[in-house]
Design a protein around this motif. Structure first.
Motif, PDB file in Angstrom:
ATOM      1  N   ARG A   1      28.820  47.820  41.834  1.00  0.00           N
ATOM      2  CA  ARG A   1      29.812  46.806  41.459  1.00  0.00           C
ATOM      3  C   ARG A   1      31.195  47.447  41.322  1.00  0.00           C
ATOM      4  O   ARG A   1      32.200  46.859  41.706  1.00  0.00           O
ATOM      5  N   ILE A   2      31.260  48.653  40.774  1.00  0.00           N
ATOM      6  CA  ILE A   2      32.544  49.337  40.623  1.00  0.00           C
ATOM      7  C   ILE A   2      33.137  49.662  41.992  1.00  0.00           C
ATOM      8  O   ILE A   2      34.349  49.572  42.188  1.00  0.00           O
ATOM      9  N   ALA A   3      32.289  50.023  42.961  1.00  0.00           N
ATOM     10  CA  ALA A   3      32.784  50.265  44.320  1.00  0.00           C
ATOM     11  C   ALA A   3      33.431  48.999  44.884  1.00  0.00           C
ATOM     12  O   ALA A   3      34.476  49.055  45.535  1.00  0.00           O
ATOM     13  N   ILE A   4      32.839  47.848  44.598  1.00  0.00           N
ATOM     14  CA  ILE A   4      33.402  46.574  45.051  1.00  0.00           C
ATOM     15  C   ILE A   4      34.739  46.308  44.364  1.00  0.00           C
ATOM     16  O   ILE A   4      35.706  45.888  45.007  1.00  0.00           O
ATOM     17  N   ILE A   5      34.810  46.550  43.063  1.00  0.00           N
ATOM     18  CA  ILE A   5      36.058  46.344  42.309  1.00  0.00           C
ATOM     19  C   ILE A   5      37.162  47.212  42.915  1.00  0.00           C
ATOM     20  O   ILE A   5      38.272  46.742  43.170  1.00  0.00           O
ATOM     21  N   ARG A   6      36.853  48.469  43.146  1.00  0.00           N
ATOM     22  CA  ARG A   6      37.862  49.390  43.699  1.00  0.00           C
ATOM     23  C   ARG A   6      38.317  48.921  45.078  1.00  0.00           C
ATOM     24  O   ARG A   6      39.511  48.961  45.400  1.00  0.00           O
ATOM     25  N   ASP A   7      37.371  48.458  45.883  1.00  0.00           N
ATOM     26  CA  ASP A   7      37.713  47.947  47.212  1.00  0.00           C
ATOM     27  C   ASP A   7      38.635  46.726  47.101  1.00  0.00           C
ATOM     28  O   ASP A   7      39.557  46.559  47.904  1.00  0.00           O
ATOM     29  N   GLU A   8      38.413  45.907  46.106  1.00  0.00           N
ATOM     30  CA  GLU A   8      39.179  44.669  45.927  1.00  0.00           C
ATOM     31  C   GLU A   8      40.597  44.936  45.405  1.00  0.00           C
ATOM     32  O   GLU A   8      41.553  44.291  45.844  1.00  0.00           O
ATOM     33  N   ILE A   9      40.754  45.857  44.448  1.00  0.00           N
ATOM     34  CA  ILE A   9      42.061  46.015  43.786  1.00  0.00           C
ATOM     35  C   ILE A   9      42.734  47.370  44.021  1.00  0.00           C
ATOM     36  O   ILE A   9      43.833  47.594  43.542  1.00  0.00           O
ATOM     37  N   GLY A  10      42.068  48.272  44.725  1.00  0.00           N
ATOM     38  CA  GLY A  10      42.696  49.539  45.076  1.00  0.00           C
ATOM     39  C   GLY A  10      42.470  50.652  44.081  1.00  0.00           C
ATOM     40  O   GLY A  10      42.003  51.715  44.442  1.00  0.00           O
ATOM     41  N   SER A  11      42.782  50.434  42.820  1.00  0.00           N
ATOM     42  CA  SER A  11      42.632  51.458  41.789  1.00  0.00           C
ATOM     43  C   SER A  11      41.850  50.887  40.613  1.00  0.00           C
ATOM     44  O   SER A  11      42.160  49.802  40.115  1.00  0.00           O
ATOM     45  N   LEU A  12      40.881  51.651  40.152  1.00  0.00           N
ATOM     46  CA  LEU A  12      40.100  51.215  38.989  1.00  0.00           C
ATOM     47  C   LEU A  12      40.930  51.226  37.705  1.00  0.00           C
ATOM     48  O   LEU A  12      40.544  50.615  36.715  1.00  0.00           O
ATOM     49  N   ASP A  13      42.072  51.884  37.744  1.00  0.00           N
ATOM     50  CA  ASP A  13      42.956  51.882  36.572  1.00  0.00           C
ATOM     51  C   ASP A  13      43.549  50.495  36.326  1.00  0.00           C
ATOM     52  O   ASP A  13      44.090  50.230  35.259  1.00  0.00           O
TER      53      ASP A  13
ATOM     54  N   ASN B   1      30.884  39.439  48.115  1.00  0.00           N
ATOM     55  CA  ASN B   1      30.690  40.329  46.964  1.00  0.00           C
ATOM     56  C   ASN B   1      31.544  39.959  45.764  1.00  0.00           C
ATOM     57  O   ASN B   1      31.149  40.181  44.628  1.00  0.00           O
ATOM     58  N   CYS B   2      32.747  39.447  46.042  1.00  0.00           N
ATOM     59  CA  CYS B   2      33.706  39.258  44.966  1.00  0.00           C
ATOM     60  C   CYS B   2      34.660  38.121  45.317  1.00  0.00           C
ATOM     61  O   CYS B   2      35.096  38.011  46.469  1.00  0.00           O
ATOM     62  N   VAL B   3      34.953  37.308  44.312  1.00  0.00           N
ATOM     63  CA  VAL B   3      35.972  36.279  44.453  1.00  0.00           C
ATOM     64  C   VAL B   3      37.003  36.524  43.358  1.00  0.00           C
ATOM     65  O   VAL B   3      36.647  36.683  42.184  1.00  0.00           O
ATOM     66  N   ARG B   4      38.270  36.559  43.771  1.00  0.00           N
ATOM     67  CA  ARG B   4      39.345  36.715  42.799  1.00  0.00           C
ATOM     68  C   ARG B   4      40.049  35.380  42.608  1.00  0.00           C
ATOM     69  O   ARG B   4      40.408  34.709  43.567  1.00  0.00           O
ATOM     70  N   THR B   5      40.242  35.015  41.349  1.00  0.00           N
ATOM     71  CA  THR B   5      41.069  33.868  41.021  1.00  0.00           C
ATOM     72  C   THR B   5      41.974  34.316  39.881  1.00  0.00           C
ATOM     73  O   THR B   5      41.498  34.776  38.851  1.00  0.00           O
ATOM     74  N   GLY B   6      43.285  34.250  40.118  1.00  0.00           N
ATOM     75  CA  GLY B   6      44.224  34.774  39.126  1.00  0.00           C
ATOM     76  C   GLY B   6      43.954  36.246  38.894  1.00  0.00           C
ATOM     77  O   GLY B   6      43.879  37.029  39.837  1.00  0.00           O
ATOM     78  N   ASN B   7      43.787  36.618  37.638  1.00  0.00           N
ATOM     79  CA  ASN B   7      43.509  38.016  37.292  1.00  0.00           C
ATOM     80  C   ASN B   7      42.041  38.256  36.968  1.00  0.00           C
ATOM     81  O   ASN B   7      41.702  39.234  36.299  1.00  0.00           O
TER      82      ASN B   7
END
Length: 154
Positions: A74-86, A28-34
């Protein structure tokens, strides 16, 4: 941990779905750096699927709603990846693909469903660059597919 962005979503009368499982050989998501690179999302919410070409089988309005469904996924995936949408610093770019007839030219009207919801939720952090284009077919015969690049803070 407080999550003001999640509270904003709820204040709009919306709810984040469960993180959708990929339907093929990808993540669903790949993180590289920020930066988070989110795979293309489909307009599927439980049993509800926005299926078919725009405008012949699916109205612009229905496809617009499908784009909004995708953003919540997509926002659910972001939250799962980084913990807080803030921690979302900025929505960098959005690529929208609309399954459409060859003589359909209003792809931006469909993809606006995603863009406008991102700004509603994230304010200025939700403003992004964008591509909105038509294609002859999409996976599972969905009407729209959207991917994102998101900048996050640690």
């Amino acid at each position: 941990m407080s999550d003001n962005t999640l509270a904003k979503i709820e204040s709009l009368g919306l709810k984040l779905p469960s993180v959708p499982a990929p339907i093929a050989a990808y993540v669903n998501c790949v993180r590289t750096g920020n930066l988070l690179f989110l795979s293309g999302g489909l307009p599927i919410d439980g049993d509800r699927k926005i299926i078919g070409q725009v405008p012949g089988q699916v109205s612009i309005e229905e496809a617009y709603e499908g784009a909004r469904i995708i953003i919540l996924n997509r926002i659910a995936i972001i939250r799962d990846e980084i913990g807080s949408l803030d921690k979302v610093k900025r929505i960098v770019t959005l690529n929208g693909f609309v399954s459409s007839a060859p003589d359909f030219y209003d792809h931006p009207k469909v993809v606006n469903g995603a863009s406008e919801l991102l700004v509603e939720i994230f304010g200025d952090r939700g403003k992004h660059s964008r591509t909105a284009l038509g294609v002859s077919a999409l996976p599972l015969n969905v009407a729209v597919e959207i991917n994102l690049i998101v900048e996050v803070e640690d």
